[in-house]
Design a protein around this motif. Structure first.
Motif, PDB file in Angstrom:
ATOM      1  N   HIS A 171       3.688   7.361   3.594  1.00  0.00           N
ATOM      2  CA  HIS A 171       3.442   6.171   4.404  1.00  0.00           C
ATOM      3  C   HIS A 171       1.939   5.905   4.426  1.00  0.00           C
ATOM      4  CE1 HIS A 171       2.992   9.412   7.420  1.00  0.00           C
ATOM      5  NE2 HIS A 171       2.148   8.593   8.019  1.00  0.00           N
ATOM      6  N   ALA A 224       7.377   7.872   9.821  1.00  0.00           N
ATOM      7  CA  ALA A 224       6.874   6.673   9.141  1.00  0.00           C
ATOM      8  C   ALA A 224       7.592   5.388   9.515  1.00  0.00           C
ATOM      9  CB  ALA A 224       6.943   6.884   7.643  1.00  0.00           C
ATOM     10  N   PRO A 243       6.316   1.827   8.152  1.00  0.00           N
ATOM     11  CA  PRO A 243       5.699   2.583   7.053  1.00  0.00           C
ATOM     12  C   PRO A 243       4.175   2.453   6.966  1.00  0.00           C
ATOM     13  CG  PRO A 243       6.902   0.698   6.202  1.00  0.00           C
ATOM     14  CD  PRO A 243       7.209   0.781   7.670  1.00  0.00           C
ATOM     15  N   ARG A 244       3.577   1.503   7.650  1.00  0.00           N
ATOM     16  CA  ARG A 244       2.117   1.393   7.785  1.00  0.00           C
ATOM     17  C   ARG A 244       1.846   1.293   9.283  1.00  0.00           C
ATOM     18  NH1 ARG A 244      -1.127  -3.455   5.010  1.00  0.00           N
ATOM     19  NH2 ARG A 244      -0.944  -2.127   3.167  1.00  0.00           N
TER      20      ARG A 244
END
Length: 190
Positions: free
Chosen positions: A130, A46, A49-50
């Motif tokens: 995530h 992750a 995280p996005r």
């Protein structure tokens, strides 16, 4: 915005939303893309995280069926797909995933070469927490053909009827995807 991020933003702008949630996901994604170029996963699971994912949904438009695999890490019935490599074009990722996970060359002739659907989803399973921003590409399949999934990622696969889809453990947006797919496929031939 760098060229790779700009290319993704152009693709996202081209997706016609099927409902208010997809409209929100598109707006959220465009805001995110405008705010950063750190959109490709650099480190499992992750970082950042996005990050971007390309789903490659195998569809037999004649049999009105979709092929899903039992994903080992997520524990869900999912389309093939995966994270985009840094700088990779989403359609190139969809092609790569079709080759790696299904052993086929992707044919984008069911609904066209652009993704049909976009979702923003918080992941579950072993590497949960995530966010995946997923571009859903549709590729041509044949229900009469056997597809051998990558056993490192999938514990088997099977076909599901679009019209009678009832998989209890799938992507939380899969039913919405099927609704949009049915609209594009048109009425059942009699």
């Amino acid at each position: 915005m760098n060229a790779a991020t700009a290319a993704v933003a152009d693709i996202v702008r081209g997706i016609a939303p099927c409902d208010e949630l997809e409209r929100e996901h598109i707006a959220t994604t465009l805001d995110w893309l405008a705010s950063t170029d750190d959109v490709f996963r650099r480190e499992k699971p992750a970082v950042p995280p996005r990050h971007l994912v390309a789903y490659t949904v195998l569809v037999d438009p004649v049999a009105r069926a979709v092929f899903l695999g039992r994903h080992r890490l997520a524990g869900l019935w999912l389309p093939m797909g995966g994270h985009l490599d840094p700088g990779e074009h989403p359609q190139a990722a969809a092609r790569r995933e079709a080759c790696e996970e299904l052993g086929i060359a992707a044919e984008f002739d069911v609904v066209g070469p652009a993704p049909l659907f976009l979702t923003v989803t918080t992941t579950i399973g072993i590497h949960s927490g995530h966010e995946d921003v997923s571009l859903w590409y549709v590729i041509r399949g044949d229900r009469t053909r056997e597809y051998r999934l990558d056993p490192r990622e999938f514990g088997g696969g099977r076909w599901w009827d679009v019209d009678r889809f009832a998989v209890p453990e799938s992507d939380p947006h899969f039913a919405r995807f099927l609704t949009k797919l049915e609209t594009v496929l048109g009425p059942v031939a009699s």
